[in-house]
Design an enzyme around this catalytic site. Structure first.
Site, short mmCIF file in Angstrom:
data_model
loop_
_atom_site.label_atom_id
_atom_site.label_comp_id
_atom_site.label_asym_id
_atom_site.label_seq_id
_atom_site.Cartn_x
_atom_site.Cartn_y
_atom_site.Cartn_z
N ALA A 61 0.85 -1.19 0.00
CA ALA A 61 0.00 0.00 0.00
C ALA A 61 0.88 1.23 0.00
CB ALA A 61 -0.91 0.00 1.22
N HIS A 62 0.25 2.37 -0.13
CA HIS A 62 0.93 3.65 -0.01
C HIS A 62 0.09 4.54 0.88
CE1 HIS A 62 -2.08 5.22 -2.81
NE2 HIS A 62 -1.84 4.15 -3.55
N GLY B 282 0.28 8.37 3.66
CA GLY B 282 0.79 9.71 3.81
C GLY B 282 2.26 9.78 4.15
N ASP C 36 -2.62 10.37 14.21
CA ASP C 36 -3.30 10.20 12.92
C ASP C 36 -4.21 8.98 12.91
OD1 ASP C 36 -3.95 10.88 10.32
OD2 ASP C 36 -2.30 9.76 9.44
#
Length: 790
Positions: free
Chosen positions: A214-215, A217, A337
């Site tokens: 995945a990618h 922030g 976050d």
């Protein structure tokens, strides 16, 4: 014995009273070759080899994987502990003065910090249960990690933003596709959105890359195989833009302290390695499904329309993860976050999976990462705090349970009205929970994760009860109801619960020694208190309110109230006693307002809802009052005053059957069971302007009387009421079933038999009466007797 897991707690009954984990072994942990090199060259934390094998805890058949059991979620033990306690909350260590000081509110909201009422949120015990154990959550089946790899590891153009100025970069123009690397046209900052690692790369001489997962922030996430440790699957996270100084600083921060983080609900950090000038964090592979994936899967299955998670499941998911926040906060770490992307269900457990934004609360220089729509509004000016983390949890709850459109734009720092969503309308306590967690001013939110978890549990119990399965639990801030008069079910504000004493108050021991109940005697004893503390002032205020209600003079009670307010004006208990004072003074509107404020501060508690029911009923708002009474009595049948109140309000609205159902909620083990059954009989028998008596209700009342276990005189009184109504109905031309006479009679009955039965009932009552009352009952018996020839 002190806990040795970088934790200030103490080992009690085999578990730490702060982090809730089993004691760590005292031997020096073995280091991998790679971690030893890192320790010498980069001062990285030592990485321990985790034990493997079968879990030896009683009642658990799991396997130890990466240092924890895959079933119970706890650390291994050399020998199964004897009489391991079941899951019970532990009382945490007292916080430092800077962490436990009283709050000052910014918007007039009530403070809920009361010291001793706080409880820990760590999980202990040998049995593994999900969250609170109130909701059945199906485990996520394990899948082949290789099947989760991205087929085309590429950052979509819509998610390409400059890491420095946050402007869009790498976007297409006409037929020309957007660049995946280059320089921001706004500030000149370089960007690169391509993964730096490909399948087959070996990082740090130990981790063979399988591909991109995945990618996000903070960087690309890769799946790899640990060549040195049983070829286990691991996850490596690198930088999205290696030239970004803030991103680099975040990665180095993870290297510095995150390897010491060890909690079953937090992904484990194994190592930190470098490759071609870039840093990578090596962490536990957590196979499962994120909450974001769950929402997406439900949307796809619903034809592209939003399908939020069921409320009970969403609450259970986050209750399961709350101990992880408590663990981090106790160590001065802020997650920053939190959002549905960053928590995964793996098997039968939830885990925080992205620690990239974690900072130390005292670190004024760390780069702060957050997500619009989840991030607290004060983060940009005041920085991260426990309150800002709780804000993200509240926002996540809102996103999980509603079709929250505009949460990153129109409502990025606010909530829609309660009427916007059905789940808010059905469960006002849930709306209040989310509202308090996401208030604009941080001091108006929950005190800490333990308090928020406790209130989440209270809300969840109400949700579960609404589905027909009450699972009550004792409140940690209120006593149970104080009902003493078991001969009447009329509303008495004195029956309402009262706030529990803060056991950390210096006068708590002295107050516990006061056993008298007369308010004048209580006030006399309070003059000898060792010191005038918050709890002493509260007890004095309650005694003055009781005296005021007795004598009708409220001046002294008001003065006691003002003395308390001058010192503890934001304490939620002041609002509670304000409400009682208003009830005693028959100011229903003021009482409702103050109890509403208490409920806003403690959304999971039943006591303020019960009090609001009292105020609404006394104000003549029976329908509204019934709503509060219904929630309270359904959630915890031990609140018998709520069942009685619900019955009264339903009867006032003409719902005779509903009134009986309310009375039937009182458990047979309750001391109020008998009076509730008497109430059910009278609800069926007595005429009412709205709910007129019918012959079926008379037969039902007779059946209830047959089962009652009360004194013979009271039983006779109920029979007399029933037969008087039956006689009236006969005169009105109705046919009366013979069942009203008792026993298993069938068919109808006539006036003569009803009169004989009524005579017997009055004579039974007369046997237990005295004086003029006895004469009156004999006269009634004679009048009821039918005329017969002699």
């Amino acid at each position: 014995m002190k806990c040795q897991r970088n934790c200030p707690g103490t080992i009690e009954d085999g578990y730490c009273d702060t982090c809730g984990l089993a004691p760590a072994k005292t031997e020096q942990p073995a280091k991998t070759e790679q971690s030893a090199q890192i320790a010498q060259t980069a001062s990285a934390p030592q990485i321990a080899q985790k034990p493997t094998g079968k879990c030896r805890r009683d009642g658990c058949d799991g396997t130890i994987e990466d240092g924890y059991c895959d079933t119970c979620g706890l650390a291994p033990v050399d020998k199964a502990p004897q009489n391991t306690p079941k899951s019970q909350p532990q009382v945490p260590k007292q916080r430092t003065e800077t962490q436990s000081s009283s709050r000052t509110t910014g918007t007039g909201a009530l403070s809920t910090r009361t010291g001793g009422s706080r409880r820990g949120s760590g999980r202990t015990g040998s049995s593994r249960r999900f969250g609170s154990g109130l909701v059945e959550i199906a485990p996520i089946a394990k899948v082949d990690p290789a099947s989760t790899l991205m087929a085309n590891p590429e950052v979509p153009e819509s998610k390409r933003y400059c890491a420095k100025c946050n402007n869009p970069v790498g976007r297409s123009r006409g037929d020309r596709p957007g660049r995946t690397s280059g320089f921001c046209p706004h500030c000149g900052e370089s960007f690169n959105f391509t993964p730096k690692l490909v399948k087959g790369d070996v990082v740090g001489g130990q981790y063979e890359v399988a591909g991109a997962l995945a990618h996000g922030g903070l960087g690309w996430v890769y799946l790899a195989v640990d060549l040195n440790v049983s070829r286990r699957w691991v996850v490596m996270k690198g930088l999205l833009n290696s030239s970004d100084e803030d991103a680099l600083a975040a990665a180095l921060a993870e290297q510095r302290f995150l390897a010491e983080v060890e909690h079953p609900n937090i992904v484990k950090i194994y190592n930190f390695v470098e490759h071609d000038g870039a840093g990578y964090i090596v962490m536990e592979y957590v196979g499962g499904k994120s909450l974001k994936d769950m929402l997406k899967q439900r949307r796809d299955a619903n034809g592209g329309d939003a399908d939020p998670l069921p409320l009970d499941q969403a609450l259970e998911f986050l209750i399961e993860i709350m101990p992880a926040f408590a663990y981090l906060h106790e160590r001065g770490l802020i997650f920053c976050d939190f959002k549905p992307d960053n928590v995964i269900q793996s098997g039968d457990q939830m885990k925080l999976i992205d620690l990239g934004g974690v900072v130390h609360i005292d670190d004024q220089e760390a780069a702060i990462y957050g997500t619009v729509g989840f991030q607290a509004p004060e983060m940009a000016t005041d920085g991260p705090s426990i309150a800002s983390d709780l804000y993200t949890i509240g926002r996540t709850l809102a996103v999980l349970t509603t079709d929250f459109r505009g949460y990153q734009s129109t409502f990025k720092e606010t909530l829609p009205d309660r009427d916007s969503f059905e789940v808010y309308q059905q469960h006002e306590a849930f709306y209040r929970l989310v509202d308090r967690a996401t208030r604009p001013h941080p001091d108006d939110r929950f005190v800490d994760s333990a308090e928020m978890q406790e209130q989440m549990l209270g809300v969840l119990r109400q949700v579960v009860a609404a589905q027909g399965a009450p699972k009550p639990a004792a409140s940690k801030v209120f006593t149970g109801e104080l009902r003493t008069d078991l001969k009447s079910d009329a509303p008495r504000w004195q029956d309402l619960p009262t706030p529990l004493i803060d056991l950390t108050d210096p006068a708590a021991g002295f107050l516990a020694s006061i056993t008298v109940t007369d308010p004048a005697e209580v006030l006399a004893l309070l003059k000898h208190a060792p010191q005038e503390t918050t709890e002493v002032r509260l007890r004095a205020m309650r005694a003055e309110i009781d005296l005021a209600a007795r004598h009708g003079f409220f001046g002294d009670a008001q003065q006691a109230r003002e003395r308390f307010a001058a010192v503890d004006g934001q304490d939620w208990r002041l609002a509670w006693y304000d409400g009682l004072l208003a009830l005693a003074n028959q100011d229903w509107a003021a009482a409702l307002s103050r109890f509403d404020a208490v409920w806003a501060a403690l959304p999971g508690e039943l006591a303020p809802q019960l009090a609001m029911g009292f105020a609404e009923e006394l104000a003549g708002q029976h329908k509204t009052a019934a709503g509060y009474y219904d929630v309270v009595s359904r959630t915890d049948p031990a609140y018998t005053t709520a069942a009685a109140g619900l019955a009264r309000c339903r009867l006032a609205n003409g719902d005779r059957a509903g009134a009986v159902e309310a009375y039937q909620r009182v458990p047979g083990t309750s001391s109020a069971y008998a009076i509730s059954q008497v109430g059910a009989v009278r609800a069926l028998v007595r005429a009412h302007p709205v709910a007129q008596v019918d012959v079926k209700s008379l037969a039902d009342a007779a059946a209830l009387i047959e089962r009652l276990e009360v004194e013979r005189a009271q039983l006779a009184e109920l029979r007399a009421e029933l037969l008087e109504q039956a006689l009236t109905s006969l005169r009105g031309g109705f046919k009366i079933p013979a069942a009203v006479l008792g026993g298993a009679k069938t068919g109808d009955t006539g006036e003569k038999d009803v009169r004989f039965a009524l005579e017997d009932a009055y004579r039974e009552m007369a046997r237990a009466a005295h004086g003029s009352d006895k004469i009156r009952l004999v006269d009634l018996a004679n009048a009821a007797r039918p005329r017969t020839r002699t």
